[in-house]
Design a protein around this motif. Structure first.
Motif, PDB file in Angstrom:
ATOM      1  N   ALA A  19       0.848  -1.186   0.000  1.00 12.51           N
ATOM      2  CA  ALA A  19       0.000   0.000   0.000  1.00 12.51           C
ATOM      3  C   ALA A  19       0.888   1.240   0.000  1.00 12.51           C
ATOM      4  O   ALA A  19       1.732   1.403   0.891  1.00 12.51           O
ATOM      5  CB  ALA A  19      -0.924   0.000   1.207  1.00 12.51           C
ATOM      6  N   LEU A  41      -8.479   2.113   0.367  1.00 12.48           N
ATOM      7  CA  LEU A  41      -7.585   1.127   0.985  1.00 12.48           C
ATOM      8  C   LEU A  41      -7.874   0.929   2.471  1.00 12.48           C
ATOM      9  O   LEU A  41      -7.035   0.400   3.200  1.00 12.48           O
ATOM     10  CB  LEU A  41      -6.126   1.539   0.788  1.00 12.48           C
ATOM     11  CG  LEU A  41      -5.635   1.650  -0.654  1.00 12.48           C
ATOM     12  CD1 LEU A  41      -4.131   1.901  -0.686  1.00 12.48           C
ATOM     13  CD2 LEU A  41      -5.987   0.417  -1.470  1.00 12.48           C
ATOM     14  N   SER A  63      -3.769  -4.298   4.533  1.00  8.74           N
ATOM     15  CA  SER A  63      -2.484  -4.524   5.194  1.00  8.74           C
ATOM     16  C   SER A  63      -1.404  -3.698   4.502  1.00  8.74           C
ATOM     17  O   SER A  63      -1.612  -3.147   3.419  1.00  8.74           O
ATOM     18  CB  SER A  63      -2.114  -6.008   5.123  1.00  8.74           C
ATOM     19  OG  SER A  63      -3.134  -6.815   5.676  1.00  8.74           O
ATOM     20  N   ASP A  64      -0.237  -3.622   5.119  1.00  9.97           N
ATOM     21  CA  ASP A  64       0.882  -2.936   4.487  1.00  9.97           C
ATOM     22  C   ASP A  64       1.391  -3.717   3.276  1.00  9.97           C
ATOM     23  O   ASP A  64       1.837  -3.137   2.290  1.00  9.97           O
ATOM     24  CB  ASP A  64       2.032  -2.756   5.479  1.00  9.97           C
ATOM     25  CG  ASP A  64       1.661  -1.836   6.627  1.00  9.97           C
ATOM     26  OD1 ASP A  64       0.830  -0.934   6.418  1.00  9.97           O
ATOM     27  OD2 ASP A  64       2.176  -2.036   7.746  1.00  9.97           O
ATOM     28  N   THR A  69      -0.203   4.254   0.324  1.00 11.50           N
ATOM     29  CA  THR A  69      -0.790   5.191   1.274  1.00 11.50           C
ATOM     30  C   THR A  69      -1.902   4.479   2.023  1.00 11.50           C
ATOM     31  O   THR A  69      -2.502   3.540   1.505  1.00 11.50           O
ATOM     32  CB  THR A  69      -1.373   6.422   0.554  1.00 11.50           C
ATOM     33  OG1 THR A  69      -2.042   7.259   1.508  1.00 11.50           O
ATOM     34  CG2 THR A  69      -2.368   6.016  -0.516  1.00 11.50           C
ATOM     35  N   HIS A  70      -2.144   4.922   3.260  1.00  9.75           N
ATOM     36  CA  HIS A  70      -3.294   4.420   4.004  1.00  9.75           C
ATOM     37  C   HIS A  70      -4.324   5.528   4.206  1.00  9.75           C
ATOM     38  O   HIS A  70      -5.284   5.368   4.951  1.00  9.75           O
ATOM     39  CB  HIS A  70      -2.860   3.838   5.349  1.00  9.75           C
ATOM     40  CG  HIS A  70      -2.173   2.504   5.220  1.00  9.75           C
ATOM     41  ND1 HIS A  70      -2.830   1.360   4.836  1.00  9.75           N
ATOM     42  CD2 HIS A  70      -0.873   2.157   5.398  1.00  9.75           C
ATOM     43  CE1 HIS A  70      -1.966   0.345   4.793  1.00  9.75           C
ATOM     44  NE2 HIS A  70      -0.776   0.813   5.128  1.00  9.75           N
TER      45      HIS A  70
END
Length: 304
Positions: free
Chosen positions: A172, A180, A184-185, A174-175
């Motif tokens: 990802a 999103l 998860s990362d 950006t969160h």
């Protein structure tokens, strides 16, 4: 709430067996609410499999969704029965005067062709332009994403030295994006493409949401026109890559087995699905954003 699909669509039994709530047209007509109108332009040769894959994800939302299956008007499909198309699909000519809350343009197995050499390219251009005036939010997938990026933003693509084929780790970027939420990362996404887009040609007003250290860009967002460009295949089920591999082998192509797909890389074992949860997350977030921001009066879509 269920997804509304055409009466007697073959995907219905598959979806019901998986626990997806399905409502046929007759039952939906008695519901005193406005369902979200989502269209699916299905460019894939195996239309029944593709419509099932997308309906599975769209149908997981708590909102009622009216799914319209759409096909190219002037293209004869060689891999699906004509009675299936006539029973369940509308041509773009038949829907182009309608408004949609959401619209999905799938991939197509024509990566070897230049865009302008595709037999229905002129109609594709009309459809892509139409999404800006008749659709609140659009998701372009795989070849559909590359075609739209080329058409709208002149993003360039190039031939990979080796086909990216299998399940690859993605990250990802950006969160902060509502698309999103819950991601998860680091997560797995199926990939099947020989072409890539040139990152340097992507304009600054396109936001990278998902990237991969192994295979590059995956998901882009253009907020002004509410466009998402998914270059890979979160909609795939666990056998999609395997079926493509077997099809390539039957065609005499020297395609290796998809990477990171089988337990212990043993092609005799059942492939694992490592991306299902994130597929549901992405489509759930997309539909939630659609519901939050679309016009209640469909006729107002595209007027601002």
């Amino acid at each position: 709430m269920p997804i509304k699909i055409p009466n007697h669509l073959p995907a219905r039994q598959i979806l019901e067996d998986e626990g997806i709530m399905v409502m046929d047209e007759t039952r939906a007509a008695t519901q005193d609410i406005r369902p979200l109108q989502i269209g699916l332009l299905n460019l894939m040769p195996n239309k029944e499999r593709t419509e099932t894959q997308f309906a599975r994800l769209i149908g997981a939302t708590p909102l009622q969704v009216d799914l319209t299956l759409v096909r190219i008007s002037n293209h004869q499909s060689k891999n699906v029965a004509q009675d299936h198309l006539e029973a369940f699909y509308q041509t773009w000519d038949e829907v182009k005067d309608r408004k949609f809350d959401g619209f999905i343009v799938t991939g197509a197995p024509i990566a070897h062709l230049e865009f302008t050499d595709v037999g229905y390219w002129d109609e594709m251009v009309d459809i892509m332009n139409w999404t800006r005036t008749n659709v609140h939010t659009t998701m372009f997938v795989c070849w559909g994403a590359q075609a739209a990026l080329h058409h709208f933003y002149n993003v360039q693509r190039f031939r990979r030295p080796k086909k990216a084929f299998g399940v690859y780790r993605h990250q990802a970027a950006t969160h902060a994006s509502p698309y999103l939420l819950g991601f998860s990362d680091d997560f797995a996404i199926p990939v099947s493409r020989i072409n890539d887009i040139d990152h340097a040609s992507v304009p600054n007003d396109l936001e990278v949401l998902i990237n991969s250290k192994e295979v590059g860009l995956c998901l882009l967002n253009e907020p002004k026109h509410r466009q998402l460009f998914m270059l890979n295949h979160l909609e795939y089920d666990h056998k999609s890559l395997v079926e493509e591999y077997l099809r390539d082998k039957e065609a005499g192509l020297d395609t290796p087995p998809p990477v990171n797909t089988f337990p212990n890389d043993d092609i005799t074992q059942e492939p694992l699905n490592r991306w299902r949860s994130h597929a549901y997350l992405l489509f759930g977030n997309w539909i939630n954003q659609m519901y939050q921001n679309t016009e209640y009066d469909l006729n107002k879509i595209g007027t601002k």
